[in-house]
Design an enzyme around this catalytic site. Structure first.
Site, PDB file in Angstrom:
ATOM      1  N   ASN A  68       0.827  -1.206   0.000  1.00 13.34           N
ATOM      2  CA  ASN A  68       0.000   0.000   0.000  1.00 13.34           C
ATOM      3  C   ASN A  68       0.855   1.248   0.000  1.00 13.34           C
ATOM      4  OD1 ASN A  68      -0.449   1.943   2.499  1.00 13.34           O
ATOM      5  ND2 ASN A  68       0.115  -0.070   3.350  1.00 13.34           N
ATOM      6  N   ILE A  70      -0.936   4.462   0.723  1.00 17.10           N
ATOM      7  CA  ILE A  70      -2.045   5.380   0.983  1.00 17.10           C
ATOM      8  C   ILE A  70      -1.503   6.797   1.197  1.00 17.10           C
ATOM      9  CG2 ILE A  70      -3.993   5.889   2.526  1.00 17.10           C
ATOM     10  CD1 ILE A  70      -4.359   3.249   1.021  1.00 17.10           C
ATOM     11  N   CYS A 129       6.271   5.698   8.533  1.00 16.25           N
ATOM     12  CA  CYS A 129       5.490   5.387   7.335  1.00 16.25           C
ATOM     13  C   CYS A 129       6.388   5.436   6.106  1.00 16.25           C
ATOM     14  CB  CYS A 129       4.336   6.359   7.177  1.00 16.25           C
ATOM     15  SG  CYS A 129       3.308   5.931   5.769  1.00 16.25           S
ATOM     16  N   ASN A 191       5.870  -1.407  11.713  1.00 19.58           N
ATOM     17  CA  ASN A 191       5.138  -0.844  10.580  1.00 19.58           C
ATOM     18  C   ASN A 191       5.451  -1.710   9.346  1.00 19.58           C
ATOM     19  OD1 ASN A 191       3.778   0.978   8.832  1.00 19.58           O
ATOM     20  ND2 ASN A 191       4.293   2.658  10.212  1.00 19.58           N
ATOM     21  N   THR A 192       5.019  -1.281   8.196  1.00 19.68           N
ATOM     22  CA  THR A 192       5.197  -2.110   6.989  1.00 19.68           C
ATOM     23  C   THR A 192       6.659  -2.164   6.533  1.00 19.68           C
ATOM     24  OG1 THR A 192       4.603  -0.141   5.752  1.00 19.68           O
ATOM     25  CG2 THR A 192       2.880  -1.784   6.080  1.00 19.68           C
ATOM     26  N   GLY A 242       2.238  -7.373  12.638  1.00 21.68           N
ATOM     27  CA  GLY A 242       2.794  -7.840  11.376  1.00 21.68           C
ATOM     28  C   GLY A 242       2.287  -9.205  10.975  1.00 21.68           C
ATOM     29  N   GLY A 243       1.312  -9.209  10.081  1.00 25.47           N
ATOM     30  CA  GLY A 243       0.871 -10.455   9.458  1.00 25.47           C
ATOM     31  C   GLY A 243      -0.016 -11.343  10.294  1.00 25.47           C
TER      32      GLY A 243
END
Ligand SMILES: Cc1cc2nc3c(=O)[nH]c(=O)nc-3n(C[C@H](O)[C@H](O)[C@H](O)COP(=O)(O)O)c2cc1C
Length: 314
Positions: A68, A70, A129, A191-192, A242-243
């Protein structure tokens, strides 16, 4: 049985929704009783409303994850406090406001605006982010900057303060230590991960920003390893992210040392997942004789199996 307290917040159970994957907690009122969750972490809130990045902003990957970009689209702190927060509080949610910003001053501004509102249990600070040009990763990968943000925010609040770390660094433990030293109550990990995917028919990136944040079941082993590293580095509570798709996944984070967990991408697949995970954790505790969640947290056994020791592998 599953409740626990960190600073001034009593979490009914260890299961929270992850920022950006549950909107402002108001989007699916009939599906979900938000009061039954450990807490709701809001979409990242910034000083001004943000439109975020151009489409395409989301892509499912063949590797069992989601990409993503966003770009922190949100209504801004004024609309959040006037409209979203009261509705969320009215539903009995434990509200953790996630804050994103592109300068230290902006983090402080948003937090101070929130401080004048009753009912907010605490904050999760997004310094990580990967999808914004200004701020975002440049803060999250700079340890002195993370320390400074933590210090400035700690001075301004007595409420629960968690710093959300990026996994996209060489030593996440070092960042967690800096947060602990500056008075954070917890660190949220993670975070990602920075990721990319390509449509080979067009040979174009699947999302407009080319790279984005990678989440979902594929990242669980990496996220677990990060939580394990942070557990060894600090004593403050960890929020494992996470996941997580199932109760079993959530239990892995608790066993490795997280006190709370957050569910993210799974909510797009199954909006009811949090309820199932809470129940699954309770069932596991009953079946395995755990009376309090604190006995389960960090119960990882890394000693060698007795049979291997007996065979001379010690
Ligand atoms: C669509 C989407 C939007 C997100 N937006 C935010 C955000 O605004 N702030 C934030 O701190 N994390 C954000 N995240 C990261 C998640 O909160 C979480 O850390 C990450 O997705 C890993 O967890 P998961 O694998 O369970 O999804 C977002 C994730 C997704 C998938």
């Amino acid at each position: 049985m599953t409740e626990l307290q960190i600073r001034n917040v009593r979490f009914k159970n260890p299961v929270l929704t992850a920022s950006g994957t549950f909107g402002y907690g108001l989007e699916c009122p009939d599906l979900f009783d938000v009061a039954q969750l450990g807490g709701v972490v809001t979409k990242s809130i910034s000083r001004k409303p943000r439109d975020g990045n151009p489409p395409q902003r989301i892509a499912e990957t063949s590797s069992g994850g989601m990409l993503n970009s966003i770009g922190l689209a949100n209504v801004g702190v004024d609309v959040f406090l006037d409209q979203k927060l009261p509705a969320l509080l009215q539903r009995g949610a434990t509200v953790i406001v996630n804050i994103a910003a592109s300068s230290v001053e902006e983090y402080c501004y948003v937090l101070e605006r929130c401080e004048s509102h009753e009912g907010i249990a605490g904050y999760e600070i997004n310094v990580s982010c990967p999808n914004v040009k200004d701020g975002g990763l440049s803060f999250g990968t700079n340890c002195p900057a993370v320390a400074q943000i933590t210090r400035e925010l700690r001075r301004r609040t007595d409420r629960f303060l968690a710093m959300k770390l990026t996994p996209n660094v060489t030593s996440i433990g070092e960042f967690a230590r800096a947060c602990e030293a500056e008075g954070a109550d917890a660190v949220s990990c993670v975070n990602t991960f920075l990721g990319m995917d390509i449509d080979i028919r067009t040979r174009r990136p699947k999302i407009a920003t080319i790279t984005g944040g990678y989440s979902g079941p594929a990242i669980l082993p990496m996220a677990l390893a990060k939580v394990h590293e942070v557990r060894k580095a600090v004593k403050i509570p960890i929020i494992g992210i996470g996941g997580i798709m199932t109760a079993e996944d959530a239990l892995k984070f608790l066993v490795v040392g997280a006190s709370l967990v957050q569910l993210g991408t799974v909510l797009f697949v199954d909006p009811m997942a949090a309820t199932t995970v809470v129940k699954g954790i309770e069932d596991y505790m009953t079946e395995n004789g755990f009376k309090a969640i604190n006995d389960l947290i960090g119960s990882l056994d890394v000693t060698m199996q007795p049979s291997l020791v007996a065979a001379g592998w010690s």
